[in-house]
Design a protein around this motif. Structure first.
Motif, PDB file in Angstrom:
ATOM      1  N   ARG A  72      -3.683  10.244   1.836  1.00  0.00           N
ATOM      2  CA  ARG A  72      -4.005   9.026   2.701  1.00  0.00           C
ATOM      3  C   ARG A  72      -2.730   8.185   2.497  1.00  0.00           C
ATOM      4  O   ARG A  72      -2.223   8.346   1.568  1.00  0.00           O
ATOM      5  CB  ARG A  72      -5.290   8.440   1.836  1.00  0.00           C
ATOM      6  CG  ARG A  72      -6.643   9.125   1.804  1.00  0.00           C
ATOM      7  CD  ARG A  72      -7.540   8.304   1.019  1.00  0.00           C
ATOM      8  NE  ARG A  72      -7.916   7.118   1.358  1.00  0.00           N
ATOM      9  CZ  ARG A  72      -8.679   6.270   0.491  1.00  0.00           C
ATOM     10  NH1 ARG A  72      -9.340   6.502  -0.373  1.00  0.00           N
ATOM     11  NH2 ARG A  72      -8.686   4.883   0.921  1.00  0.00           N
ATOM     12  N   ALA A  74      -2.217   3.726   3.108  1.00  0.00           N
ATOM     13  CA  ALA A  74      -2.854   2.648   3.191  1.00  0.00           C
ATOM     14  C   ALA A  74      -1.657   1.372   2.848  1.00  0.00           C
ATOM     15  O   ALA A  74      -0.854   1.562   2.156  1.00  0.00           O
ATOM     16  CB  ALA A  74      -3.951   2.573   1.857  1.00  0.00           C
ATOM     17  N   ARG A 105     -13.107   3.547  -0.583  1.00  0.00           N
ATOM     18  CA  ARG A 105     -12.363   3.617   0.730  1.00  0.00           C
ATOM     19  C   ARG A 105     -11.641   2.396   1.072  1.00  0.00           C
ATOM     20  O   ARG A 105     -10.666   2.560   1.839  1.00  0.00           O
ATOM     21  CB  ARG A 105     -13.725   3.717   2.073  1.00  0.00           C
ATOM     22  CG  ARG A 105     -13.323   3.945   3.184  1.00  0.00           C
ATOM     23  CD  ARG A 105     -14.337   4.410   4.398  1.00  0.00           C
ATOM     24  NE  ARG A 105     -15.349   3.480   4.413  1.00  0.00           N
ATOM     25  CZ  ARG A 105     -15.307   1.969   4.805  1.00  0.00           C
ATOM     26  NH1 ARG A 105     -14.201   1.941   5.589  1.00  0.00           N
ATOM     27  NH2 ARG A 105     -16.324   1.274   4.892  1.00  0.00           N
ATOM     28  N   ARG A 106     -12.101   1.335   0.598  1.00  0.00           N
ATOM     29  CA  ARG A 106     -11.123   0.096   1.112  1.00  0.00           C
ATOM     30  C   ARG A 106     -10.642  -0.678  -0.126  1.00  0.00           C
ATOM     31  O   ARG A 106      -9.891  -1.573  -0.082  1.00  0.00           O
ATOM     32  CB  ARG A 106     -12.024  -0.852   1.719  1.00  0.00           C
ATOM     33  CG  ARG A 106     -12.682  -0.251   3.243  1.00  0.00           C
ATOM     34  CD  ARG A 106     -13.716  -1.419   3.792  1.00  0.00           C
ATOM     35  NE  ARG A 106     -13.964  -2.643   3.123  1.00  0.00           N
ATOM     36  CZ  ARG A 106     -13.662  -3.674   3.981  1.00  0.00           C
ATOM     37  NH1 ARG A 106     -13.428  -3.660   5.221  1.00  0.00           N
ATOM     38  NH2 ARG A 106     -13.893  -4.784   3.375  1.00  0.00           N
ATOM     39  N   SER A 107     -11.065  -0.414  -1.360  1.00  0.00           N
ATOM     40  CA  SER A 107     -10.352  -0.717  -2.627  1.00  0.00           C
ATOM     41  C   SER A 107     -10.124   0.185  -3.709  1.00  0.00           C
ATOM     42  O   SER A 107     -10.819   1.225  -3.705  1.00  0.00           O
ATOM     43  CB  SER A 107     -11.420  -2.126  -2.958  1.00  0.00           C
ATOM     44  OG  SER A 107     -12.422  -1.667  -3.627  1.00  0.00           O
ATOM     45  N   LEU A 131      -7.030  -4.262  -2.443  1.00  0.00           N
ATOM     46  CA  LEU A 131      -7.599  -3.969  -1.336  1.00  0.00           C
ATOM     47  C   LEU A 131      -6.662  -2.881  -0.398  1.00  0.00           C
ATOM     48  O   LEU A 131      -5.449  -2.835  -0.503  1.00  0.00           O
ATOM     49  CB  LEU A 131      -7.400  -5.177  -0.430  1.00  0.00           C
ATOM     50  CG  LEU A 131      -8.148  -5.179   0.795  1.00  0.00           C
ATOM     51  CD1 LEU A 131      -9.549  -4.730   0.935  1.00  0.00           C
ATOM     52  CD2 LEU A 131      -8.058  -6.424   1.842  1.00  0.00           C
ATOM     53  N   MET A 132      -7.202  -1.976   0.200  1.00  0.00           N
ATOM     54  CA  MET A 132      -6.388  -1.020   0.970  1.00  0.00           C
ATOM     55  C   MET A 132      -6.858  -1.053   2.395  1.00  0.00           C
ATOM     56  O   MET A 132      -7.875  -0.667   2.936  1.00  0.00           O
ATOM     57  CB  MET A 132      -6.739   0.427   0.381  1.00  0.00           C
ATOM     58  CG  MET A 132      -6.219   0.687  -1.130  1.00  0.00           C
ATOM     59  SD  MET A 132      -6.745   2.389  -1.757  1.00  0.00           S
ATOM     60  CE  MET A 132      -8.532   2.415  -1.392  1.00  0.00           C
ATOM     61  N   ALA A 133      -5.799  -1.365   3.065  1.00  0.00           N
ATOM     62  CA  ALA A 133      -5.929  -1.730   4.718  1.00  0.00           C
ATOM     63  C   ALA A 133      -5.366  -0.323   5.161  1.00  0.00           C
ATOM     64  O   ALA A 133      -4.541   0.227   4.932  1.00  0.00           O
ATOM     65  CB  ALA A 133      -5.390  -2.767   5.260  1.00  0.00           C
ATOM     66  N   GLU A 134      -5.971  -0.016   6.285  1.00  0.00           N
ATOM     67  CA  GLU A 134      -5.585   1.222   7.255  1.00  0.00           C
ATOM     68  C   GLU A 134      -4.287   0.609   7.908  1.00  0.00           C
ATOM     69  O   GLU A 134      -4.057  -0.345   8.457  1.00  0.00           O
ATOM     70  CB  GLU A 134      -6.456   1.330   8.301  1.00  0.00           C
ATOM     71  CG  GLU A 134      -7.840   2.158   7.687  1.00  0.00           C
ATOM     72  CD  GLU A 134      -7.754   3.398   6.964  1.00  0.00           C
ATOM     73  OE1 GLU A 134      -6.964   4.379   7.673  1.00  0.00           O
ATOM     74  OE2 GLU A 134      -8.413   3.739   5.997  1.00  0.00           O
TER      75      GLU A 134
END
Length: 137
Positions: A72, A74, A105-107, A131-134
């Motif tokens: 992944r 991010a 998925r997002r954090s 926070l994980m942003a695409e």
């Protein structure tokens, strides 16, 4: 990631503190910083900000390594970091290692420990929420 094991290049702030990769342990980087003038607060003791910087850097390194293992990517954005200073860092090398406690998925939630001579006696710990942003593209 720039390294075969997923270790990302250090930020300019981390490099200015002298933070380096000490070793890999269970697919997670262990970071270290030698005691130098750049990290000194009161005489012969680490500045709290330098200890906090080591903890934060180790947390992000652990998260990047875990994301790399899962294939992944991010963009990481801090939500918060809470540091507990447990004892004064003395004039010797400090180490830190992060652990991903929850990866969504997002954090992500992480814990990080910093120590000097005895790993079972941390000088500081941290809890981080990220926070994980695409990535765009």
């Amino acid at each position: 990631m720039s390294d075969a094991k997923g270790f990302d290049a250090l930020t300019p702030y981390a490099r200015s503190l002298g933070i380096e990769l000490a070793e890999w342990e269970d697919d997670t980087p262990v970071l270290c910083v030698a005691f130098e003038e750049a990290v000194e607060g009161r005489p012969e003791h680490y500045h709290g900000g330098a200890t906090g910087g080591l903890l934060e850097t180790a947390g992000y390194a652990a998260l990047r390594a875990e994301l790399d293992l899962r294939g992944r990517e991010a963009i990481l954005k801090p939500i918060n970091i809470t540091v507990q200073y447990l004892s004064a860092g003395k004039s010797r090398t400090s180490f830190a290692k992060g652990r991903v406690t929850k990866l969504g998925r997002r954090s992500a939630n992480l814990t990080v420990e910093a120590w000097q001579d005895d790993r079972s006696r941390p000088i500081a710990t941290a809890v981080m929420n990220v926070l994980m942003a695409e990535p765009e593209g």
